[in-house]
Design a protein around this motif. Structure first.
Motif, PDB file in Angstrom:
ATOM      1  N   ALA A   1       8.729   8.094  -7.120  1.00  0.00           N
ATOM      2  CA  ALA A   1       8.186   9.339  -7.670  1.00  0.00           C
ATOM      3  C   ALA A   1       7.251  10.010  -6.675  1.00  0.00           C
ATOM      4  O   ALA A   1       7.276  11.228  -6.487  1.00  0.00           O
ATOM      5  CB  ALA A   1       7.450   9.051  -8.983  1.00  0.00           C
ATOM      6  N   LEU A   2       6.421   9.199  -6.004  1.00  0.00           N
ATOM      7  CA  LEU A   2       5.495   9.744  -5.006  1.00  0.00           C
ATOM      8  C   LEU A   2       6.258  10.387  -3.849  1.00  0.00           C
ATOM      9  O   LEU A   2       5.914  11.484  -3.386  1.00  0.00           O
ATOM     10  CB  LEU A   2       4.582   8.634  -4.494  1.00  0.00           C
ATOM     11  CG  LEU A   2       3.611   9.010  -3.365  1.00  0.00           C
ATOM     12  CD1 LEU A   2       2.677  10.124  -3.832  1.00  0.00           C
ATOM     13  CD2 LEU A   2       2.813   7.785  -2.923  1.00  0.00           C
ATOM     14  N   MET A   3       7.306   9.693  -3.380  1.00  0.00           N
ATOM     15  CA  MET A   3       8.105  10.223  -2.280  1.00  0.00           C
ATOM     16  C   MET A   3       8.772  11.541  -2.673  1.00  0.00           C
ATOM     17  O   MET A   3       8.865  12.482  -1.879  1.00  0.00           O
ATOM     18  CB  MET A   3       9.166   9.204  -1.860  1.00  0.00           C
ATOM     19  CG  MET A   3       8.604   7.997  -1.136  1.00  0.00           C
ATOM     20  SD  MET A   3       7.797   8.454   0.401  1.00  0.00           S
ATOM     21  CE  MET A   3       7.268   6.838   0.973  1.00  0.00           C
TER      22      MET A   3
ATOM     23  N   GLU B   1       8.336   0.072  -7.425  1.00  0.00           N
ATOM     24  CA  GLU B   1       9.430   0.817  -6.811  1.00  0.00           C
ATOM     25  C   GLU B   1       9.577   2.190  -7.457  1.00  0.00           C
ATOM     26  O   GLU B   1       9.806   3.197  -6.770  1.00  0.00           O
ATOM     27  CB  GLU B   1      10.738   0.028  -6.945  1.00  0.00           C
ATOM     28  CG  GLU B   1      10.785  -1.228  -6.092  1.00  0.00           C
ATOM     29  CD  GLU B   1      12.085  -1.973  -6.259  1.00  0.00           C
ATOM     30  OE1 GLU B   1      12.835  -1.646  -7.206  1.00  0.00           O
ATOM     31  OE2 GLU B   1      12.356  -2.876  -5.466  1.00  0.00           O
ATOM     32  N   ARG B   2       9.447   2.242  -8.765  1.00  0.00           N
ATOM     33  CA  ARG B   2       9.596   3.509  -9.480  1.00  0.00           C
ATOM     34  C   ARG B   2       8.476   4.483  -9.110  1.00  0.00           C
ATOM     35  O   ARG B   2       8.717   5.674  -8.882  1.00  0.00           O
ATOM     36  CB  ARG B   2       9.614   3.245 -10.988  1.00  0.00           C
ATOM     37  CG  ARG B   2       9.912   4.486 -11.828  1.00  0.00           C
ATOM     38  CD  ARG B   2      10.227   4.108 -13.261  1.00  0.00           C
ATOM     39  NE  ARG B   2       9.110   3.458 -13.928  1.00  0.00           N
ATOM     40  CZ  ARG B   2       9.090   2.172 -14.282  1.00  0.00           C
ATOM     41  NH1 ARG B   2      10.119   1.396 -14.020  1.00  0.00           N
ATOM     42  NH2 ARG B   2       8.052   1.657 -14.908  1.00  0.00           N
TER      43      ARG B   2
ATOM     44  N   LEU C   1       6.629   4.634   5.004  1.00  0.00           N
ATOM     45  CA  LEU C   1       5.871   3.600   4.293  1.00  0.00           C
ATOM     46  C   LEU C   1       6.830   2.581   3.679  1.00  0.00           C
ATOM     47  O   LEU C   1       7.704   2.947   2.892  1.00  0.00           O
ATOM     48  CB  LEU C   1       5.030   4.237   3.178  1.00  0.00           C
ATOM     49  CG  LEU C   1       4.232   3.262   2.294  1.00  0.00           C
ATOM     50  CD1 LEU C   1       3.107   2.629   3.114  1.00  0.00           C
ATOM     51  CD2 LEU C   1       3.662   3.995   1.084  1.00  0.00           C
ATOM     52  N   PRO C   2       6.701   1.308   4.029  1.00  0.00           N
ATOM     53  CA  PRO C   2       7.604   0.301   3.449  1.00  0.00           C
ATOM     54  C   PRO C   2       7.323   0.103   1.963  1.00  0.00           C
ATOM     55  O   PRO C   2       6.163  -0.061   1.561  1.00  0.00           O
ATOM     56  CB  PRO C   2       7.284  -0.964   4.255  1.00  0.00           C
ATOM     57  CG  PRO C   2       5.873  -0.765   4.723  1.00  0.00           C
ATOM     58  CD  PRO C   2       5.749   0.713   4.981  1.00  0.00           C
ATOM     59  N   VAL C   3       8.365   0.162   1.161  1.00  0.00           N
ATOM     60  CA  VAL C   3       8.216  -0.037  -0.284  1.00  0.00           C
ATOM     61  C   VAL C   3       8.167  -1.541  -0.565  1.00  0.00           C
ATOM     62  O   VAL C   3       9.039  -2.284  -0.117  1.00  0.00           O
ATOM     63  CB  VAL C   3       9.397   0.599  -1.051  1.00  0.00           C
ATOM     64  CG1 VAL C   3       9.251   0.339  -2.542  1.00  0.00           C
ATOM     65  CG2 VAL C   3       9.454   2.087  -0.763  1.00  0.00           C
ATOM     66  N   PRO C   4       7.156  -1.998  -1.294  1.00  0.00           N
ATOM     67  CA  PRO C   4       7.067  -3.438  -1.605  1.00  0.00           C
ATOM     68  C   PRO C   4       8.323  -3.917  -2.321  1.00  0.00           C
ATOM     69  O   PRO C   4       8.820  -3.257  -3.236  1.00  0.00           O
ATOM     70  CB  PRO C   4       5.841  -3.517  -2.523  1.00  0.00           C
ATOM     71  CG  PRO C   4       5.039  -2.301  -2.204  1.00  0.00           C
ATOM     72  CD  PRO C   4       6.047  -1.238  -1.860  1.00  0.00           C
ATOM     73  N   GLU C   5       8.846  -5.041  -1.887  1.00  0.00           N
ATOM     74  CA  GLU C   5      10.050  -5.586  -2.498  1.00  0.00           C
ATOM     75  C   GLU C   5       9.710  -6.275  -3.817  1.00  0.00           C
ATOM     76  O   GLU C   5       8.736  -7.008  -3.908  1.00  0.00           O
ATOM     77  CB  GLU C   5      10.730  -6.580  -1.550  1.00  0.00           C
ATOM     78  CG  GLU C   5      11.287  -5.941  -0.289  1.00  0.00           C
ATOM     79  CD  GLU C   5      12.056  -6.939   0.548  1.00  0.00           C
ATOM     80  OE1 GLU C   5      12.197  -8.099   0.100  1.00  0.00           O
ATOM     81  OE2 GLU C   5      12.520  -6.570   1.638  1.00  0.00           O
TER      82      GLU C   5
ATOM     83  N   ASP D   1       3.405  20.019   6.070  1.00  0.00           N
ATOM     84  CA  ASP D   1       4.251  20.172   7.248  1.00  0.00           C
ATOM     85  C   ASP D   1       5.273  19.044   7.353  1.00  0.00           C
ATOM     86  O   ASP D   1       6.370  19.224   7.871  1.00  0.00           O
ATOM     87  CB  ASP D   1       3.392  20.224   8.516  1.00  0.00           C
ATOM     88  CG  ASP D   1       2.516  18.982   8.673  1.00  0.00           C
ATOM     89  OD1 ASP D   1       2.274  18.310   7.652  1.00  0.00           O
ATOM     90  OD2 ASP D   1       2.076  18.703   9.803  1.00  0.00           O
ATOM     91  N   LYS D   2       4.903  17.853   6.843  1.00  0.00           N
ATOM     92  CA  LYS D   2       5.838  16.723   6.827  1.00  0.00           C
ATOM     93  C   LYS D   2       5.345  15.664   5.854  1.00  0.00           C
ATOM     94  O   LYS D   2       4.170  15.664   5.446  1.00  0.00           O
ATOM     95  CB  LYS D   2       5.995  16.124   8.222  1.00  0.00           C
ATOM     96  CG  LYS D   2       4.715  15.513   8.787  1.00  0.00           C
ATOM     97  CD  LYS D   2       4.977  14.918  10.170  1.00  0.00           C
ATOM     98  CE  LYS D   2       3.691  14.314  10.755  1.00  0.00           C
ATOM     99  NZ  LYS D   2       3.942  13.705  12.089  1.00  0.00           N
ATOM    100  N   ASN D   3       6.226  14.772   5.495  1.00  0.00           N
ATOM    101  CA  ASN D   3       5.898  13.660   4.598  1.00  0.00           C
ATOM    102  C   ASN D   3       5.394  12.498   5.450  1.00  0.00           C
ATOM    103  O   ASN D   3       6.169  11.786   6.067  1.00  0.00           O
ATOM    104  CB  ASN D   3       7.128  13.255   3.781  1.00  0.00           C
ATOM    105  CG  ASN D   3       6.818  12.130   2.797  1.00  0.00           C
ATOM    106  OD1 ASN D   3       5.715  11.585   2.784  1.00  0.00           O
ATOM    107  ND2 ASN D   3       7.789  11.793   1.962  1.00  0.00           N
ATOM    108  N   ARG D   4       4.098  12.313   5.463  1.00  0.00           N
ATOM    109  CA  ARG D   4       3.505  11.288   6.313  1.00  0.00           C
ATOM    110  C   ARG D   4       3.687   9.870   5.767  1.00  0.00           C
ATOM    111  O   ARG D   4       3.348   8.894   6.441  1.00  0.00           O
ATOM    112  CB  ARG D   4       2.022  11.588   6.516  1.00  0.00           C
ATOM    113  CG  ARG D   4       1.780  12.801   7.397  1.00  0.00           C
ATOM    114  CD  ARG D   4       0.321  13.177   7.488  1.00  0.00           C
ATOM    115  NE  ARG D   4       0.086  14.209   8.485  1.00  0.00           N
ATOM    116  CZ  ARG D   4       0.362  15.488   8.307  1.00  0.00           C
ATOM    117  NH1 ARG D   4       0.878  15.884   7.145  1.00  0.00           N
ATOM    118  NH2 ARG D   4       0.131  16.366   9.261  1.00  0.00           N
ATOM    119  N   LEU D   5       4.182   9.763   4.561  1.00  0.00           N
ATOM    120  CA  LEU D   5       4.425   8.439   3.981  1.00  0.00           C
ATOM    121  C   LEU D   5       5.907   8.066   4.023  1.00  0.00           C
ATOM    122  O   LEU D   5       6.318   7.089   3.396  1.00  0.00           O
ATOM    123  CB  LEU D   5       3.924   8.390   2.533  1.00  0.00           C
ATOM    124  CG  LEU D   5       2.425   8.584   2.324  1.00  0.00           C
ATOM    125  CD1 LEU D   5       2.086   8.466   0.847  1.00  0.00           C
ATOM    126  CD2 LEU D   5       1.620   7.570   3.122  1.00  0.00           C
TER     127      LEU D   5
END
Length: 244
Positions: free
Chosen positions: A8-10, A3-4, A30-34, A23-27
């Motif tokens: 950070a990537l986002m 999650e951390r 992206l679902p973050v693993p629970e 131009d945009k955040n393509r991720l």
């Protein structure tokens, strides 16, 4: 950790968009693993088997973990200079953690079992108590080998920290005291209103020592889930307001 890292990537990608590098955040979608919180607690029979099959030094580290709640790397780092003797017994002042995420208590009362685990029975010349290992990575294979010989499965060394907290709960120790012993922050303003920590902490580890001796004699089971220690923050606030 996942999650951390995802957060950070986002943040980096969003910043790149703000700076017109993307131009945009393509991720973005992206679902973050629970993250599923691990609640494994060492059972009494597992510790009895480990005591029989583990080397003396591995068992010393196990007992030190069960009595102090310190993480693996911090335990291996423990130096004799961290210990001090006061009127009520021995205390340990560990070095601060490398990050704020992994809490380290400022000071820990050392009970009889913890003292014996640190010093051992073989004469030594000061320095680190567990100098035979550089860090947790160098100890990992010793732990895996000890568990395999004992027939203990899916028990991580970090689970001993969970066991430490669970046993304290079974001893009737207050949630705020357990958090302090673990080096975790207290919710709200509780830390500003609760005082006389030394006597509370000392009482907690002395009860823990009695409980541990009973477990190692096969007199008590240790299967209470860790969720028993997850008391809502309102509990601490109520304790402060009621003067407990």
């Amino acid at each position: 950790t996942i999650e951390r890292e995802c957060s950070a990537l986002m943040a980096v990608l969003n910043l790149a968009v703000d700076m017109d590098r993307l131009d945009k955040n393509r991720l973005k979608r992206l679902p973050v693993p629970e993250y599923v919180k691990r609640e494994r607690v060492a059972e009494g029979w597992e510790l009895l088997k480990l005591r029989e099959t583990a080397s003396p030094n591995v068992w010393r580290l196990v007992m030190a973990a069960l009595q102090t709640g310190l993480r693996e790397n911090k335990l291996i780092e423990v130096h004799e200079e961290w210990l001090m003797q006061r009127g009520d017994g021995w205390w340990m002042a560990p070095s601060p953690g490398q990050t704020r995420i992994k809490g380290v208590p400022k000071i820990i009362p050392v009970n009889g079992l913890a003292y014996d685990a640190l010093f051992g029975s073989i004469p030594r010349i000061g320095g680190r108590f567990f100098s035979q290992w550089k860090d947790g990575n160098s100890f990992k294979h010793n732990w895996m080998r000890a568990c395999e010989r004992a027939g203990v499965h899916d028990l991580h060394f970090h689970d001993l920290r969970h066991t430490f907290a669970t046993w304290l709960t079974q001893c009737g120790i207050d949630y705020a005291v357990i958090q302090t012993l673990k080096g975790e922050p207290l919710p709200g303003s509780a830390k500003y209103y609760i005082h006389n920590w030394d006597s509370r902490l000392r009482d907690a580890v002395m009860r823990l020592e009695v409980f541990t001796r009973a477990v190692l004699k096969g007199e008590k089971a240790a299967e209470v889930p860790l969720t028993a220690t997850q008391v809502p923050p309102s509990y601490v606030e109520q304790s402060v307001s009621s003067g407990k």
